[in-house]
Design a protein around this motif. Structure first.
Motif, PDB file in Angstrom:
ATOM      1  N   ASP A 166       0.846  -1.191   0.000  1.00  0.00           N
ATOM      2  CA  ASP A 166       0.000   0.000   0.000  1.00  0.00           C
ATOM      3  C   ASP A 166       0.884   1.245   0.000  1.00  0.00           C
ATOM      4  N   LEU A 167       0.301   2.388  -0.355  1.00  0.00           N
ATOM      5  CA  LEU A 167       1.072   3.613  -0.533  1.00  0.00           C
ATOM      6  C   LEU A 167       1.217   4.386   0.771  1.00  0.00           C
ATOM      7  N   ASP A 168       2.439   4.757   1.087  1.00  0.00           N
ATOM      8  CA  ASP A 168       2.761   5.595   2.232  1.00  0.00           C
ATOM      9  C   ASP A 168       3.149   6.983   1.715  1.00  0.00           C
ATOM     10  N   VAL A 169       3.322   7.938   2.623  1.00  0.00           N
ATOM     11  CA  VAL A 169       3.652   9.285   2.183  1.00  0.00           C
ATOM     12  C   VAL A 169       4.762   9.862   3.045  1.00  0.00           C
ATOM     13  N   VAL A 170       5.697  10.541   2.385  1.00  0.00           N
ATOM     14  CA  VAL A 170       6.776  11.247   3.068  1.00  0.00           C
ATOM     15  C   VAL A 170       6.536  12.738   2.874  1.00  0.00           C
ATOM     16  N   VAL A 171       6.582  13.507   3.974  1.00  0.00           N
ATOM     17  CA  VAL A 171       6.197  14.913   3.952  1.00  0.00           C
ATOM     18  C   VAL A 171       7.425  15.787   4.202  1.00  0.00           C
ATOM     19  N   ALA A 172       7.679  16.699   3.264  1.00  0.00           N
ATOM     20  CA  ALA A 172       8.754  17.677   3.439  1.00  0.00           C
ATOM     21  C   ALA A 172       8.293  18.769   4.386  1.00  0.00           C
ATOM     22  N   ASN A 173       9.230  19.270   5.193  1.00  0.00           N
ATOM     23  CA  ASN A 173       8.879  20.209   6.254  1.00  0.00           C
ATOM     24  C   ASN A 173      10.021  21.207   6.406  1.00  0.00           C
ATOM     25  N   GLN A 174       9.679  22.477   6.427  1.00  0.00           N
ATOM     26  CA  GLN A 174      10.734  23.487   6.430  1.00  0.00           C
ATOM     27  C   GLN A 174      11.304  23.822   7.801  1.00  0.00           C
ATOM     28  N   ASP A 175      10.608  23.488   8.877  1.00  0.00           N
ATOM     29  CA  ASP A 175      11.147  23.866  10.185  1.00  0.00           C
ATOM     30  C   ASP A 175      11.214  22.687  11.138  1.00  0.00           C
TER      31      ASP A 175
END
Length: 574
Positions: free
Chosen positions: A236-245
Protein backbone atom coordinates in the motif's frame (compact mmCIF):
# COMPACT_ATOMS: atom_id res chain seq x y z
CA UNK A 1 -13.71 -1.32 0.80
CA UNK A 2 -14.02 -3.19 -2.45
CA UNK A 3 -14.59 -6.93 -2.53
CA UNK A 4 -11.57 -9.17 -2.79
CA UNK A 5 -11.15 -10.37 -6.38
CA UNK A 6 -11.28 -14.13 -6.82
CA UNK A 7 -10.21 -14.27 -10.42
CA UNK A 8 -8.37 -11.77 -12.56
CA UNK A 9 -7.84 -11.51 -16.26
CA UNK A 10 -5.21 -14.17 -16.86
CA UNK A 11 -2.52 -12.41 -14.79
CA UNK A 12 -1.07 -10.57 -17.77
CA UNK A 13 -2.52 -8.95 -20.84
CA UNK A 14 -0.04 -9.23 -23.69
CA UNK A 15 -0.22 -7.22 -26.87
CA UNK A 16 2.14 -6.77 -29.81
CA UNK A 17 -0.03 -4.13 -31.47
CA UNK A 18 0.36 -0.93 -29.47
CA UNK A 19 -1.98 1.96 -30.20
CA UNK A 20 0.01 5.00 -31.26
CA UNK A 21 -1.07 8.61 -30.94
CA UNK A 22 -0.07 11.04 -33.66
CA UNK A 23 3.19 12.78 -32.83
CA UNK A 24 3.52 16.51 -33.45
CA UNK A 25 6.86 18.08 -34.37
CA UNK A 26 8.09 21.22 -32.64
CA UNK A 27 7.44 24.21 -34.87
CA UNK A 28 10.22 26.67 -35.62
CA UNK A 29 9.88 29.37 -32.99
CA UNK A 30 11.95 32.37 -31.89
CA UNK A 31 14.19 31.36 -28.99
CA UNK A 32 17.21 32.12 -26.91
CA UNK A 33 19.68 29.24 -26.60
CA UNK A 34 20.14 28.06 -23.02
CA UNK A 35 22.23 24.86 -22.67
CA UNK A 36 19.87 22.09 -23.72
CA UNK A 37 16.67 24.11 -23.37
CA UNK A 38 15.35 27.04 -25.36
CA UNK A 39 12.85 29.64 -24.23
CA UNK A 40 10.03 29.58 -26.75
CA UNK A 41 7.68 32.27 -27.95
CA UNK A 42 4.34 30.56 -27.39
CA UNK A 43 2.23 33.19 -29.10
CA UNK A 44 0.95 34.51 -25.78
CA UNK A 45 2.39 36.29 -22.77
CA UNK A 46 2.03 34.17 -19.66
CA UNK A 47 0.61 36.71 -17.22
CA UNK A 48 2.75 37.51 -14.21
CA UNK A 49 1.97 35.70 -10.98
CA UNK A 50 1.56 37.09 -7.52
CA UNK A 51 4.02 35.88 -4.85
CA UNK A 52 4.48 32.20 -5.63
CA UNK A 53 1.93 30.66 -7.96
CA UNK A 54 1.82 27.08 -9.13
CA UNK A 55 1.67 25.38 -12.53
CA UNK A 56 0.33 22.01 -13.73
CA UNK A 57 0.23 20.22 -17.10
CA UNK A 58 -2.83 18.27 -18.26
CA UNK A 59 -4.72 17.57 -21.51
CA UNK A 60 -8.15 18.89 -20.49
CA UNK A 61 -9.77 18.73 -23.95
CA UNK A 62 -8.44 15.34 -25.01
CA UNK A 63 -6.75 16.56 -28.19
CA UNK A 64 -3.43 14.94 -27.30
CA UNK A 65 -1.67 18.21 -26.41
CA UNK A 66 -0.78 19.19 -22.86
CA UNK A 67 -2.48 22.34 -21.58
CA UNK A 68 -1.21 24.49 -18.70
CA UNK A 69 -3.00 25.66 -15.55
CA UNK A 70 -1.37 28.46 -13.53
CA UNK A 71 -2.55 29.74 -10.14
CA UNK A 72 -2.21 33.17 -8.50
CA UNK A 73 -2.07 35.08 -11.76
CA UNK A 74 -2.25 38.83 -11.22
CA UNK A 75 -5.72 39.97 -12.22
CA UNK A 76 -5.17 43.59 -11.21
CA UNK A 77 -5.41 45.14 -7.75
CA UNK A 78 -5.91 42.41 -5.15
CA UNK A 79 -7.55 39.97 -7.57
CA UNK A 80 -5.70 36.69 -8.02
CA UNK A 81 -6.88 34.58 -10.94
CA UNK A 82 -6.38 31.00 -11.98
CA UNK A 83 -5.72 30.83 -15.71
CA UNK A 84 -5.99 27.89 -18.10
CA UNK A 85 -3.72 28.15 -21.15
CA UNK A 86 -4.88 25.89 -23.99
CA UNK A 87 -2.20 24.27 -26.14
CA UNK A 88 -3.09 24.77 -29.82
CA UNK A 89 -0.74 21.98 -30.91
CA UNK A 90 1.53 24.15 -33.05
CA UNK A 91 3.66 25.58 -30.26
CA UNK A 92 1.19 28.34 -29.42
CA UNK A 93 -1.22 28.78 -26.49
CA UNK A 94 -4.47 30.70 -25.96
CA UNK A 95 -6.72 31.61 -23.02
CA UNK A 96 -10.16 30.08 -23.71
CA UNK A 97 -13.28 32.16 -23.02
CA UNK A 98 -15.94 31.35 -20.41
CA UNK A 99 -18.32 29.87 -22.98
CA UNK A 100 -15.63 27.31 -23.88
CA UNK A 101 -14.34 26.19 -20.45
CA UNK A 102 -17.27 27.09 -18.18
CA UNK A 103 -16.84 28.01 -14.53
CA UNK A 104 -13.09 27.51 -14.53
CA UNK A 105 -12.71 30.74 -16.48
CA UNK A 106 -11.88 33.66 -14.20
CA UNK A 107 -11.76 31.58 -11.01
CA UNK A 108 -10.40 33.93 -8.35
CA UNK A 109 -9.02 32.88 -4.98
CA UNK A 110 -5.70 32.45 -3.18
CA UNK A 111 -5.22 29.12 -4.95
CA UNK A 112 -1.86 27.50 -4.42
CA UNK A 113 -2.05 24.44 -6.66
CA UNK A 114 -4.02 22.72 -9.40
CA UNK A 115 -4.09 18.92 -9.69
CA UNK A 116 -5.15 17.19 -12.91
CA UNK A 117 -6.76 13.75 -12.62
CA UNK A 118 -9.86 11.83 -13.66
CA UNK A 119 -11.59 12.16 -10.31
CA UNK A 120 -15.02 10.92 -11.40
CA UNK A 121 -13.59 8.09 -13.54
CA UNK A 122 -15.45 9.12 -16.68
CA UNK A 123 -12.47 9.19 -19.03
CA UNK A 124 -11.48 12.87 -19.00
CA UNK A 125 -9.30 15.05 -16.79
CA UNK A 126 -10.88 17.04 -13.97
CA UNK A 127 -9.08 19.70 -11.95
CA UNK A 128 -8.74 19.84 -8.17
CA UNK A 129 -7.74 23.33 -6.94
CA UNK A 130 -6.15 23.71 -3.50
CA UNK A 131 -7.21 27.01 -1.91
CA UNK A 132 -5.70 28.64 1.17
CA UNK A 133 -7.79 31.71 1.90
CA UNK A 134 -10.60 33.73 0.37
CA UNK A 135 -9.97 36.34 -2.29
CA UNK A 136 -8.84 39.80 -1.27
CA UNK A 137 -6.28 38.66 1.29
CA UNK A 138 -8.69 37.38 3.95
CA UNK A 139 -7.32 34.91 6.51
CA UNK A 140 -10.52 32.83 6.44
CA UNK A 141 -9.85 29.33 5.06
CA UNK A 142 -11.52 28.78 1.70
CA UNK A 143 -13.12 25.54 0.62
CA UNK A 144 -11.18 23.80 -2.13
CA UNK A 145 -12.86 23.44 -5.50
CA UNK A 146 -13.16 20.51 -7.83
CA UNK A 147 -13.87 21.45 -11.43
CA UNK A 148 -15.56 18.56 -13.22
CA UNK A 149 -14.97 18.13 -16.94
CA UNK A 150 -18.01 17.28 -19.06
CA UNK A 151 -15.86 15.46 -21.60
CA UNK A 152 -15.81 18.42 -23.96
CA UNK A 153 -13.54 20.64 -21.90
CA UNK A 154 -16.30 22.57 -20.14
CA UNK A 155 -15.93 22.69 -16.34
CA UNK A 156 -18.52 22.87 -13.58
CA UNK A 157 -17.53 23.88 -10.05
CA UNK A 158 -18.08 21.18 -7.45
CA UNK A 159 -17.41 22.41 -3.89
CA UNK A 160 -15.47 19.99 -1.71
CA UNK A 161 -16.89 20.05 1.80
CA UNK A 162 -14.58 19.61 4.75
CA UNK A 163 -11.35 20.89 3.26
CA UNK A 164 -11.96 24.40 4.66
CA UNK A 165 -11.27 23.18 8.21
CA UNK A 166 -10.30 26.12 10.45
CA UNK A 167 -7.16 24.31 11.64
CA UNK A 168 -5.80 23.69 8.14
CA UNK A 169 -3.65 25.95 5.98
CA UNK A 170 -2.64 23.78 3.04
CA UNK A 171 0.19 25.02 0.85
CA UNK A 172 -0.05 22.17 -1.64
CA UNK A 173 -1.86 18.88 -2.10
CA UNK A 174 -1.70 15.48 -3.74
CA UNK A 175 -4.17 12.92 -5.09
CA UNK A 176 -3.71 9.18 -4.65
CA UNK A 177 -5.81 6.09 -4.02
CA UNK A 178 -4.53 5.22 -0.55
CA UNK A 179 -7.36 2.77 0.21
CA UNK A 180 -7.31 0.96 -3.14
CA UNK A 181 -11.01 1.35 -3.94
CA UNK A 182 -10.54 2.93 -7.37
CA UNK A 183 -11.43 6.46 -6.19
CA UNK A 184 -8.77 9.13 -5.76
CA UNK A 185 -8.24 10.37 -2.22
CA UNK A 186 -6.66 13.62 -1.05
CA UNK A 187 -3.73 14.60 1.14
CA UNK A 188 -3.23 18.18 2.33
CA UNK A 189 -0.02 18.85 4.28
CA UNK A 190 -0.42 21.71 6.73
CA UNK A 191 1.42 25.01 6.44
CA UNK A 192 0.49 26.11 9.93
CA UNK A 193 3.06 28.81 10.64
CA UNK A 194 4.01 26.96 13.87
CA UNK A 195 0.37 26.43 14.83
CA UNK A 196 0.94 22.78 15.70
CA UNK A 197 -1.83 21.56 13.41
CA UNK A 198 -1.77 18.09 11.82
CA UNK A 199 -1.57 17.15 8.17
CA UNK A 200 -4.90 15.93 6.78
CA UNK A 201 -5.92 12.80 4.88
CA UNK A 202 -9.30 12.88 3.13
CA UNK A 203 -10.97 9.72 1.80
CA UNK A 204 -13.06 9.93 -1.35
CA UNK A 205 -16.34 8.25 -0.44
CA UNK A 206 -16.98 7.47 -4.10
CA UNK A 207 -19.39 10.37 -4.63
CA UNK A 208 -16.72 13.09 -4.85
CA UNK A 209 -17.25 13.99 -1.21
CA UNK A 210 -14.20 13.74 1.03
CA UNK A 211 -14.14 12.76 4.69
CA UNK A 212 -11.19 13.19 7.02
CA UNK A 213 -9.69 9.79 7.70
CA UNK A 214 -8.33 10.22 11.20
CA UNK A 215 -6.71 12.90 13.33
CA UNK A 216 -2.94 12.77 13.46
CA UNK A 217 -1.05 13.98 16.45
CA UNK A 218 -0.54 17.76 16.46
CA UNK A 219 2.94 19.01 15.69
CA UNK A 220 4.79 22.18 14.78
CA UNK A 221 4.62 22.34 11.03
CA UNK A 222 5.63 24.19 7.92
CA UNK A 223 4.87 21.28 5.59
CA UNK A 224 5.47 22.03 1.92
CA UNK A 225 4.68 18.80 0.07
CA UNK A 226 4.02 15.09 0.44
CA UNK A 227 5.25 12.39 -1.98
CA UNK A 228 3.63 8.95 -2.20
CA UNK A 229 5.38 5.59 -2.54
CA UNK A 230 5.25 2.13 -0.99
CA UNK A 231 7.96 3.03 1.52
CA UNK A 232 7.84 -0.25 3.48
CA UNK A 233 7.07 -2.64 0.61
CA UNK A 234 3.83 -4.00 2.05
CA UNK A 235 1.68 -3.26 -1.00
CA UNK A 236 0.00 0.00 0.00
CA UNK A 237 1.07 3.61 -0.53
CA UNK A 238 2.76 5.60 2.23
CA UNK A 239 3.65 9.28 2.18
CA UNK A 240 6.78 11.25 3.07
CA UNK A 241 6.20 14.91 3.95
CA UNK A 242 8.75 17.68 3.44
CA UNK A 243 8.88 20.21 6.25
CA UNK A 244 10.73 23.49 6.43
CA UNK A 245 11.15 23.87 10.18
CA UNK A 246 11.11 20.30 11.47
CA UNK A 247 12.17 16.77 10.62
CA UNK A 248 10.59 15.27 7.53
CA UNK A 249 7.70 12.97 8.45
CA UNK A 250 6.84 9.52 7.11
CA UNK A 251 3.24 8.42 7.45
CA UNK A 252 2.80 4.66 7.15
CA UNK A 253 -0.42 3.42 5.58
CA UNK A 254 -2.08 0.85 7.87
CA UNK A 255 -4.43 -0.58 5.24
CA UNK A 256 -2.59 -3.89 4.87
CA UNK A 257 -2.28 -4.37 8.60
CA UNK A 258 -5.80 -3.37 9.67
CA UNK A 259 -7.96 -3.60 6.53
CA UNK A 260 -9.10 0.02 6.88
CA UNK A 261 -7.38 3.25 5.79
CA UNK A 262 -5.37 4.94 8.51
CA UNK A 263 -1.90 6.35 9.05
CA UNK A 264 0.74 6.47 11.75
CA UNK A 265 3.87 8.63 11.86
CA UNK A 266 6.83 6.26 11.43
CA UNK A 267 9.42 8.79 12.49
CA UNK A 268 7.48 9.96 15.52
CA UNK A 269 9.03 13.40 15.09
CA UNK A 270 12.56 12.09 15.18
CA UNK A 271 15.08 12.66 12.42
CA UNK A 272 15.83 9.11 11.31
CA UNK A 273 13.97 6.12 9.86
CA UNK A 274 15.39 3.15 7.94
CA UNK A 275 18.65 4.97 7.30
CA UNK A 276 17.04 8.20 6.17
CA UNK A 277 18.45 11.05 8.24
CA UNK A 278 15.91 13.81 8.02
CA UNK A 279 16.17 17.50 8.66
CA UNK A 280 14.15 20.42 7.38
CA UNK A 281 13.41 20.16 3.68
CA UNK A 282 11.64 22.24 1.07
CA UNK A 283 10.93 19.47 -1.43
CA UNK A 284 11.34 15.74 -2.02
CA UNK A 285 10.96 13.42 -5.01
CA UNK A 286 10.96 9.65 -5.56
CA UNK A 287 12.80 8.13 -8.52
CA UNK A 288 14.93 5.15 -9.53
CA UNK A 289 18.29 6.81 -10.19
CA UNK A 290 20.37 3.66 -10.68
CA UNK A 291 17.76 1.54 -12.51
CA UNK A 292 17.72 -1.22 -9.91
CA UNK A 293 13.91 -1.32 -9.69
CA UNK A 294 13.75 0.46 -6.32
CA UNK A 295 12.55 3.99 -5.65
CA UNK A 296 15.27 6.27 -4.30
CA UNK A 297 14.52 9.54 -2.50
CA UNK A 298 15.92 13.02 -3.11
CA UNK A 299 15.59 15.68 -0.41
CA UNK A 300 16.31 19.37 -0.80
CA UNK A 301 17.67 21.18 2.24
CA UNK A 302 17.51 24.91 1.51
CA UNK A 303 21.00 26.34 2.15
CA UNK A 304 22.47 22.87 2.70
CA UNK A 305 21.86 21.73 -0.89
CA UNK A 306 20.22 18.37 -1.53
CA UNK A 307 20.80 14.68 -0.89
CA UNK A 308 20.07 11.42 -2.73
CA UNK A 309 19.21 8.37 -0.60
CA UNK A 310 19.35 5.03 -2.42
CA UNK A 311 16.94 2.24 -1.52
CA UNK A 312 18.40 -1.17 -0.72
CA UNK A 313 16.73 -4.58 -1.29
CA UNK A 314 16.30 -4.92 2.46
CA UNK A 315 14.11 -1.83 2.73
CA UNK A 316 16.80 0.42 4.17
CA UNK A 317 18.23 3.61 2.62
CA UNK A 318 21.82 4.76 2.14
CA UNK A 319 23.05 8.30 1.56
CA UNK A 320 25.30 7.98 -1.50
CA UNK A 321 25.30 11.48 -2.95
CA UNK A 322 25.26 14.85 -1.23
CA UNK A 323 25.27 18.24 -2.98
CA UNK A 324 26.40 20.67 -0.31
CA UNK A 325 27.34 24.34 -0.20
CA UNK A 326 24.50 25.47 -2.47
CA UNK A 327 21.01 26.75 -1.76
CA UNK A 328 18.29 24.42 -3.12
CA UNK A 329 14.65 24.26 -2.22
CA UNK A 330 12.79 22.99 -5.31
CA UNK A 331 13.37 19.77 -7.25
CA UNK A 332 12.02 18.03 -10.34
CA UNK A 333 12.87 14.75 -12.09
CA UNK A 334 13.09 14.04 -15.81
CA UNK A 335 15.21 12.16 -18.32
CA UNK A 336 16.28 15.33 -20.11
CA UNK A 337 18.43 13.62 -22.75
CA UNK A 338 16.43 10.35 -23.03
CA UNK A 339 19.49 8.22 -22.33
CA UNK A 340 17.61 5.97 -19.88
CA UNK A 341 18.81 7.66 -16.69
CA UNK A 342 16.82 10.06 -14.51
CA UNK A 343 18.18 13.59 -14.26
CA UNK A 344 17.43 16.46 -11.87
CA UNK A 345 16.36 20.09 -12.04
CA UNK A 346 16.85 22.33 -9.01
CA UNK A 347 16.32 25.96 -8.22
CA UNK A 348 19.17 27.96 -6.69
CA UNK A 349 18.35 30.04 -3.63
CA UNK A 350 21.97 31.11 -3.28
CA UNK A 351 24.35 32.95 -5.58
CA UNK A 352 22.65 34.31 -8.68
CA UNK A 353 19.61 32.07 -8.32
CA UNK A 354 18.07 30.54 -11.41
CA UNK A 355 17.56 26.85 -12.22
CA UNK A 356 20.18 24.16 -12.81
CA UNK A 357 20.14 20.88 -14.74
CA UNK A 358 22.01 17.85 -13.35
CA UNK A 359 22.54 15.10 -15.94
CA UNK A 360 22.87 11.61 -14.47
CA UNK A 361 25.96 9.85 -15.80
CA UNK A 362 24.54 6.39 -15.16
CA UNK A 363 24.60 5.28 -11.54
CA UNK A 364 22.87 8.19 -9.81
CA UNK A 365 26.00 9.38 -8.01
CA UNK A 366 27.85 11.21 -10.82
CA UNK A 367 26.23 14.21 -12.53
CA UNK A 368 27.23 16.96 -14.93
CA UNK A 369 25.79 20.38 -14.15
CA UNK A 370 24.63 23.18 -16.43
CA UNK A 371 22.35 26.22 -16.37
CA UNK A 372 18.74 25.66 -17.46
CA UNK A 373 17.03 29.00 -16.84
CA UNK A 374 18.05 32.38 -15.43
CA UNK A 375 16.90 34.08 -12.25
CA UNK A 376 14.78 36.93 -13.56
CA UNK A 377 13.82 38.31 -10.20
CA UNK A 378 15.75 36.60 -7.49
CA UNK A 379 13.65 35.68 -4.50
CA UNK A 380 14.21 33.23 -1.68
CA UNK A 381 10.73 31.91 -2.43
CA UNK A 382 10.67 30.23 -5.84
CA UNK A 383 8.47 27.63 -7.52
CA UNK A 384 9.36 24.12 -8.53
CA UNK A 385 9.56 23.68 -12.31
CA UNK A 386 6.53 22.01 -13.94
CA UNK A 387 7.78 19.28 -16.30
CA UNK A 388 5.71 18.23 -19.32
CA UNK A 389 6.21 17.41 -22.99
CA UNK A 390 4.08 20.21 -24.44
CA UNK A 391 5.13 19.61 -28.07
CA UNK A 392 4.95 15.78 -28.01
CA UNK A 393 8.47 15.30 -29.36
CA UNK A 394 9.29 12.84 -26.58
CA UNK A 395 11.70 15.19 -24.80
CA UNK A 396 10.37 16.73 -21.53
CA UNK A 397 10.00 20.51 -21.42
CA UNK A 398 9.81 22.86 -18.43
CA UNK A 399 7.53 25.72 -17.40
CA UNK A 400 8.81 28.03 -14.68
CA UNK A 401 6.74 30.40 -12.56
CA UNK A 402 8.73 33.55 -11.81
CA UNK A 403 7.23 35.34 -8.75
CA UNK A 404 6.07 38.82 -9.74
CA UNK A 405 6.94 38.29 -13.42
CA UNK A 406 5.46 36.40 -16.38
CA UNK A 407 6.12 32.69 -16.44
CA UNK A 408 8.44 31.20 -19.07
CA UNK A 409 8.29 28.04 -21.16
CA UNK A 410 11.57 26.28 -21.94
CA UNK A 411 11.53 23.65 -24.68
CA UNK A 412 13.95 20.75 -24.66
CA UNK A 413 16.12 20.93 -27.80
CA UNK A 414 16.09 17.12 -27.97
CA UNK A 415 18.51 14.89 -29.79
CA UNK A 416 18.82 11.51 -31.49
CA UNK A 417 17.88 9.33 -28.52
CA UNK A 418 14.58 7.49 -28.77
CA UNK A 419 11.76 7.40 -26.24
CA UNK A 420 8.42 5.89 -25.25
CA UNK A 421 5.56 7.64 -23.48
CA UNK A 422 2.51 5.91 -21.93
CA UNK A 423 -1.02 7.23 -21.55
CA UNK A 424 -2.66 5.03 -18.91
CA UNK A 425 -6.43 4.52 -18.69
CA UNK A 426 -7.59 2.68 -15.59
CA UNK A 427 -10.73 0.55 -15.36
CA UNK A 428 -10.65 -1.25 -12.01
CA UNK A 429 -8.07 1.29 -10.84
CA UNK A 430 -8.69 5.04 -10.89
CA UNK A 431 -9.17 6.40 -14.39
CA UNK A 432 -5.79 8.17 -14.55
CA UNK A 433 -3.80 5.18 -13.30
CA UNK A 434 -2.33 7.27 -10.47
CA UNK A 435 -0.21 5.06 -8.25
CA UNK A 436 0.64 2.65 -11.08
CA UNK A 437 4.26 1.50 -11.36
CA UNK A 438 5.54 1.13 -14.92
CA UNK A 439 8.69 -0.82 -15.77
CA UNK A 440 10.32 -0.84 -19.20
CA UNK A 441 13.13 -3.10 -20.42
CA UNK A 442 15.18 -2.15 -23.46
CA UNK A 443 18.63 -2.88 -24.84
CA UNK A 444 20.46 0.45 -24.74
CA UNK A 445 23.97 0.66 -26.16
CA UNK A 446 24.22 -3.12 -26.01
CA UNK A 447 23.16 -3.39 -22.37
CA UNK A 448 19.82 -4.66 -21.04
CA UNK A 449 18.33 -1.85 -18.94
CA UNK A 450 15.22 -1.85 -16.76
CA UNK A 451 13.67 1.52 -15.93
CA UNK A 452 10.72 2.27 -13.68
CA UNK A 453 8.36 5.20 -13.12
CA UNK A 454 5.49 5.78 -10.72
CA UNK A 455 2.47 7.79 -11.88
CA UNK A 456 1.66 10.59 -9.43
CA UNK A 457 -0.59 13.64 -9.15
CA UNK A 458 1.08 16.37 -7.14
CA UNK A 459 2.85 16.24 -3.83
CA UNK A 460 6.44 15.80 -4.93
CA UNK A 461 7.18 19.43 -5.70
CA UNK A 462 5.81 22.48 -3.97
CA UNK A 463 2.78 23.96 -5.76
CA UNK A 464 3.24 22.16 -9.06
CA UNK A 465 2.05 18.88 -10.50
CA UNK A 466 5.59 17.67 -10.90
CA UNK A 467 5.09 15.98 -14.26
CA UNK A 468 2.30 15.29 -16.70
CA UNK A 469 0.44 12.02 -16.17
CA UNK A 470 2.18 10.22 -19.05
CA UNK A 471 5.34 8.48 -17.81
CA UNK A 472 8.20 9.00 -20.27
CA UNK A 473 11.07 6.57 -20.82
CA UNK A 474 14.31 7.45 -22.59
CA UNK A 475 15.41 4.53 -24.77
CA UNK A 476 18.78 5.80 -26.03
CA UNK A 477 19.62 3.94 -29.24
CA UNK A 478 17.00 1.21 -28.75
CA UNK A 479 14.41 0.93 -31.51
CA UNK A 480 11.88 -0.75 -29.23
CA UNK A 481 11.05 -1.61 -25.66
CA UNK A 482 11.40 -5.36 -25.24
CA UNK A 483 8.96 -5.39 -22.31
CA UNK A 484 6.52 -2.84 -20.89
CA UNK A 485 5.15 -3.99 -17.54
CA UNK A 486 2.38 -2.04 -15.77
CA UNK A 487 1.57 -2.78 -12.14
CA UNK A 488 -1.86 -1.21 -11.69
CA UNK A 489 -3.16 0.00 -8.29
CA UNK A 490 -5.89 -2.68 -8.48
CA UNK A 491 -3.23 -5.39 -8.37
CA UNK A 492 -3.59 -6.31 -12.03
CA UNK A 493 -0.32 -6.73 -13.89
CA UNK A 494 -0.22 -6.02 -17.61
CA UNK A 495 2.70 -6.82 -19.86
CA UNK A 496 3.33 -5.80 -23.46
CA UNK A 497 6.23 -6.92 -25.64
CA UNK A 498 8.15 -5.52 -28.61
CA UNK A 499 6.74 -1.99 -28.32
CA UNK A 500 8.10 0.37 -30.97
CA UNK A 501 10.00 3.46 -29.82
CA UNK A 502 9.09 7.12 -30.49
CA UNK A 503 5.38 6.92 -29.82
CA UNK A 504 2.76 7.83 -27.25
CA UNK A 505 1.10 4.54 -26.35
CA UNK A 506 -2.39 4.47 -24.86
CA UNK A 507 -2.83 1.44 -22.58
CA UNK A 508 -6.16 0.41 -21.05
CA UNK A 509 -6.09 -1.62 -17.86
CA UNK A 510 -7.50 -5.15 -18.15
CA UNK A 511 -10.49 -5.17 -15.79
CA UNK A 512 -10.60 -7.13 -12.54
CA UNK A 513 -13.47 -9.60 -12.31
CA UNK A 514 -15.00 -9.76 -8.83
CA UNK A 515 -17.21 -12.53 -7.42
CA UNK A 516 -19.73 -11.12 -4.98
CA UNK A 517 -22.35 -12.73 -2.69
CA UNK A 518 -25.27 -14.52 -4.36
CA UNK A 519 -22.93 -15.64 -7.14
CA UNK A 520 -22.77 -12.28 -8.90
CA UNK A 521 -19.91 -11.48 -11.25
CA UNK A 522 -19.01 -7.77 -11.40
CA UNK A 523 -16.55 -5.64 -13.36
CA UNK A 524 -16.14 -1.89 -14.02
CA UNK A 525 -18.38 -0.20 -16.57
CA UNK A 526 -15.22 1.51 -17.85
CA UNK A 527 -14.02 -1.90 -19.11
CA UNK A 528 -15.80 -1.49 -22.42
CA UNK A 529 -15.82 -4.49 -24.72
CA UNK A 530 -15.14 -7.11 -22.04
CA UNK A 531 -17.60 -9.94 -21.38
CA UNK A 532 -17.48 -12.86 -18.91
CA UNK A 533 -16.54 -16.39 -19.96
CA UNK A 534 -16.67 -19.62 -17.97
CA UNK A 535 -14.90 -22.97 -18.16
CA UNK A 536 -14.89 -26.29 -16.32
CA UNK A 537 -11.10 -26.15 -15.92
CA UNK A 538 -8.51 -23.39 -15.90
CA UNK A 539 -7.27 -24.63 -19.29
CA UNK A 540 -10.68 -24.20 -20.91
CA UNK A 541 -12.40 -24.47 -23.28
CA UNK A 542 -13.95 -21.09 -22.47
CA UNK A 543 -17.58 -20.30 -23.29
CA UNK A 544 -19.27 -16.93 -23.18
CA UNK A 545 -21.96 -16.60 -20.49
CA UNK A 546 -25.32 -15.62 -21.94
CA UNK A 547 -26.83 -14.14 -18.74
CA UNK A 548 -28.16 -10.56 -19.08
CA UNK A 549 -25.80 -7.77 -17.98
CA UNK A 550 -27.07 -5.19 -15.47
CA UNK A 551 -25.39 -1.79 -15.22
CA UNK A 552 -25.61 0.19 -11.97
CA UNK A 553 -23.33 2.13 -9.61
CA UNK A 554 -20.49 2.22 -12.12
CA UNK A 555 -20.28 -1.54 -12.61
CA UNK A 556 -21.56 -4.29 -14.85
CA UNK A 557 -22.94 -7.43 -13.21
CA UNK A 558 -24.46 -10.76 -14.14
CA UNK A 559 -26.02 -13.39 -11.91
CA UNK A 560 -24.48 -16.81 -12.46
CA UNK A 561 -27.04 -19.54 -13.10
CA UNK A 562 -27.08 -22.60 -10.87
CA UNK A 563 -25.80 -24.85 -13.66
CA UNK A 564 -22.88 -22.49 -14.24
CA UNK A 565 -21.60 -22.48 -10.67
CA UNK A 566 -18.32 -23.99 -9.50
CA UNK A 567 -16.59 -23.02 -12.73
CA UNK A 568 -13.62 -20.89 -13.65
CA UNK A 569 -14.40 -17.36 -14.78
CA UNK A 570 -12.53 -14.64 -16.63
CA UNK A 571 -13.13 -11.56 -18.77
CA UNK A 572 -12.32 -11.59 -22.45
CA UNK A 573 -12.78 -9.36 -25.43
CA UNK A 574 -14.75 -11.38 -28.01
Amino acid sequence: MKATPRFKLAGYSRSKTPVAVTILALCALPFTTRAGFVEVNSGITFTRTYYNGGASWGDFDGDGHLDLFVTLVDGGGTTRLNVLYRNLGDGRFEVPSADRIGELHGDAAFSVQGLWADLDNDGDLDLYVVNRVDRGGSTTPLMDHLFLNDGKGVFTRHPVAGTDAPDLRANSGSLTDFDGDGHLDLFLPDWGQNSGTPDAFFRNEGNLQFSRVMPLRARSSLATSGAWADFDGDGDLDVVVANQDDAVFIYKNLLRETGVPGFVAVTGGTAEARGLRFAQSGCLVWGDFNNDGLLDLVLSHDNAGFQIYFATPGGEYELRRRFAGIGVRMLALLDADNDGHLDLITDMTSGDGGYRLYLNQGDGTAFTESSLAPARQFSYVQSAPAVGDFNNDGYPDVFIVYPGLPGALFANVGGDNRWLKLNLQGTSSNGSGIGAVVRVRATIRGEEVWQMRQVSAGGEAWRVQHDDLRPNFGLGDATKADVVRIEWPSGAVQELTDVAANQILTVTEPPVLVIEPAVILAWPVRAEGYVPYAAETAEGPWQRLDAPVTIADGRSTITVKARDRMRYYQLQQP
